[in-house]
Structure formats: structure tokens, C-alpha cells
Design a protein around this motif. Structure first.
Motif, PDB file in Angstrom:
ATOM      1  N   ALA A 198       0.756  -1.241   0.087  1.00 42.44           N
ATOM      2  CA  ALA A 198      -0.231  -0.103   0.171  1.00 42.44           C
ATOM      3  C   ALA A 198       0.984   1.302   0.115  1.00 42.44           C
ATOM      4  N   ALA A 199       1.899   1.264   0.759  1.00 46.95           N
ATOM      5  CA  ALA A 199       3.092   2.429   0.774  1.00 46.95           C
ATOM      6  C   ALA A 199       3.376   2.622  -0.509  1.00 46.95           C
ATOM      7  N   SER A 200       3.962   1.427  -1.266  1.00 45.96           N
ATOM      8  CA  SER A 200       4.302   1.757  -2.606  1.00 45.96           C
ATOM      9  C   SER A 200       3.338   2.302  -3.533  1.00 45.96           C
ATOM     10  N   GLY A 201       1.906   1.685  -3.437  1.00 43.92           N
ATOM     11  CA  GLY A 201       1.201   2.003  -4.168  1.00 43.92           C
ATOM     12  C   GLY A 201       0.681   3.799  -3.994  1.00 43.92           C
ATOM     13  N   ARG A 202       0.921   4.262  -2.870  1.00 44.34           N
ATOM     14  CA  ARG A 202       1.093   5.821  -2.626  1.00 44.34           C
ATOM     15  C   ARG A 202       1.736   6.472  -3.093  1.00 44.34           C
ATOM     16  N   ARG A 222       2.910   5.936   7.014  1.00 44.35           N
ATOM     17  CA  ARG A 222       1.899   6.931   6.467  1.00 44.35           C
ATOM     18  C   ARG A 222       0.491   6.041   6.205  1.00 44.35           C
ATOM     19  N   CYS A 223       0.925   4.778   5.803  1.00 47.03           N
ATOM     20  CA  CYS A 223      -0.364   3.917   5.304  1.00 47.03           C
ATOM     21  C   CYS A 223      -1.410   3.672   6.681  1.00 47.03           C
ATOM     22  N   ALA A 260      -2.852   7.010   7.170  1.00 46.14           N
ATOM     23  CA  ALA A 260      -4.134   7.456   6.311  1.00 46.14           C
ATOM     24  C   ALA A 260      -5.395   6.415   6.449  1.00 46.14           C
TER      25      ALA A 260
END
Length: 298
Positions: free
Chosen positions: A274-278, A290-291, A294
Motif C-alpha cells: 500500500a505504501a508503494s502504491g501511494r 503513513r499507510c 491514512a
């Protein structure tokens, strides 16, 4: 059978990236003759600037090399270098392939089988310690292979690392140990981020949490190392988010291959993914926090 006769001959290093370059330079400082190759011209130039011998292909690097060290992206790239690009057939008949990249155990076994079938040696020796450990030559090395082959490459391993463990006699066992290492590291980072996110949500200072927990039973190496960076907006990158996207995927593959349930690894992988996707895949892995923030509406 290969006998250990002190320092091995020329070493070829394929992969001069964030880990491979400092490892190759450590070998140079240790007195080895090192030929290096990387697809990227800037990586080759950096190696040459520090006295390394740069060649124009993996075949040229492997020719005459006593040891071919692969610090590549994954097992598919290792197989491509050895077979499709011809490095294996260019090596001396008694040469040894030293795979230091993080790869799935079953993939390592498959690559090792292709190498060993030619009569050459193979040592599976993934490393841990990140770019800082590679630069300082203090890596932890998890080596597996035939005893004679491990003995032959031990001078290299002792040059790039501080803690050398022989974890088995079969290629793939080093990869298993590295997978367990990455499972624990990834889960520790994720749960440390969750704890700090909870504290922030409830109005407690994150630094206070680190001060209290850092010396308590809740402490971990990852909490004490990554925790302070979780409190920074853009910390210096020690290990990128995308490293754990890749490595935890390897852990999960090892679980699938062995029919082993790994729920904590799966959850940690989803958070890093998810972090990479952000869009922060290249940022420090501590920023997985941060994920979680969020997710909680922060």
C-alpha cells in the motif's frame, strides 16, 4: 572436489547497485582482483572511479574468474546472467557461483541445480545489513553449500561481512534463513509503525513512546532503528519500501511452496504494498507508517 588454498583467484561481480557496488569495493580494499559489470553505465563508471576493472559483458567478467558473485535483482536475473547471457559457460570448469541476492529458496535450488550439473560449485549466501552494512563491510552472511565450496569463498565472505554463518550444506538453505530474517524485519517495522500511529492518534508524543519502549521488553532493533525515522517527514533512505515489497513477496512464496501459513507476513506485505502504491516505494521503509495513519484518517 575443490580444496581451499587461501585467497581465491579473480572475482567477477555482476550487479553494481546499492549493495553490489560497496561489496565489490570492499573486495578491492581486501586485495582481491575484481572485475565488475552492471547494465547501467553510471554504476560501471562509479566502480571504475574507485579502481575496479570494468568489463563490457557478463561473459567477459566470468572468463577466468575463480568466483562469480551475483548481486542481482532476483532469481530470474541470476538465471539470465548465468544461462542466457553465457556467464556460466565462460567460467573455468572449477569456478564457483556465489549468489548473494535475496531469492526464493525453490528458485535458488533450481539455479544451483543448473550450475552444479556442469561440475562447477555453487554457494547460496544472501546477506543482511543494508547499504550501511555493505559500505562498512559488516554484513551478516547466511551461507549454504558444499563444505569445500563454502571454504573456498570464505575469504570473500569475511571481507564483505562481519558475521558469517554456515547455515547448511544444500543451496537454498541460506535463502530460507534470509526469508525468515526478512519476515521478522518486515513484521517488526510494521508493528512499530502501528504502535506509533496509535500513540499519535491518541495525542501522545512519538518520541516519548520511543524513550519508554526503547529500553523495555517491547523494544526491538527495528523499533530503535526505524522508530526515530518514522517521526521524520522525509528521512534519509536506509532501505526502501519497495525492498520489503519484494522480500516479503519472497517470504510468502516460500510459505506457498511449503504449504506454511504466514498471516503476519501477509499483513506486513500488504502494508508495504500500500505504501508503494501511494507513490513512496523509493522512500525509507519506515514511511510505511503513513499507510497506517491514512487508514485512520490522518
Amino acid at each position: 572436489m575443490r580444496e581451499r588454498k587461501g585467497r581465491p583467484g579473480p572475482v567477477a561481480v555482476i550487479g553494481l547497485g546499492a549493495m553490489g557496488l560497496p561489496m565489490a569495493l570492499a573486495l578491492l580494499r581486501g586485495g582481491f582482483v575484481v572485475r565488475g559489470y552492471d547494465l547501467r553505465a553510471d554504476a560501471r563508471a562509479a566502480f571504475a572511479a574507485d579502481g575496479g576493472i570494468v568489463v563490457d559483458s557478463v561473459r567477459t567478467a566470468a572468463a577466468g574468474a575463480a568466483v562469480l558473485m551475483l548481486m542481482v535483482v532476483d532469481a530470474a536475473q541470476a538465471e539470465s546472467v548465468l544461462l542466457a547471457e553465457g556467464a556460466l559457460e565462460s567460467m573455468p570448469a572449477d569456478g564457483i557461483v556465489l549468489l548473494t541476492a535475496t531469492c526464493p529458496p525453490t528458485a535458488v535450488q533450481a539455479v544451483a541445480g543448473r550450475v552444479l550439473a556442469t561440475g562447477r560449485g555453487f554457494v547460496d549466501a544472501p546477506v543482511s545489513g543494508g547499504t550501511a552494512g555493505a559500505t562498512a563491510a559488516t554484513l551478516t552472511v547466511m551461507a549454504a553449500g558444499a563444505p569445500d565450496d563454502v571454504d573456498s569463498v570464505r575469504p570473500l565472505l569475511e571481507t564483505i561481512g562481519k558475521r558469517i554463518f554456515v547455515v547448511g550444506s544444500a543451496p537454498g538453505q541460506g535463502a530460507v534463513v534470509k526469508a525468515v530474517n526478512q519476515l521478522l524485519c518486515g513484521a517488526h517495522i510494521a508493528v512499530a509503525a502501528e504502535g506509533l500511529a496509535l500513540a499519535r492518534r491518541l495525542g501522545v508524543d512519538g518520541q516519548m513512546i520511543l524513550d519508554v519502549m526503547g529500553g523495555s521488553a517491547a523494544a526491538s532493533w527495528m523499533l530503535n532503528d526505524r522508530g526515530p525515522r518514522m517521526l521524520q517527514e522525509h528521512p534519509v533512505v536506509s532501505s526502501a519500501v519497495d525492498i520489503f515489497v519484494k522480500d516479503l513477496a519472497i517470504v510468502l512464496q516460500a510459505g506457498r511452496d511449503s504449504r506454511t501459513a504466514l498471516p503476519m507476513a501477509a499483513l506486513a506485505h500488504q502494508l508495504f504494498l500500500a505504501a508503494s502504491g501511494r507513490g513512496i516505494g523509493a522512500e525509507d521503509d519506515s514511511q510505511v507508517i503513513r499507510c497506517l495513519e491514512a487508514l485512520n484518517g490522518a
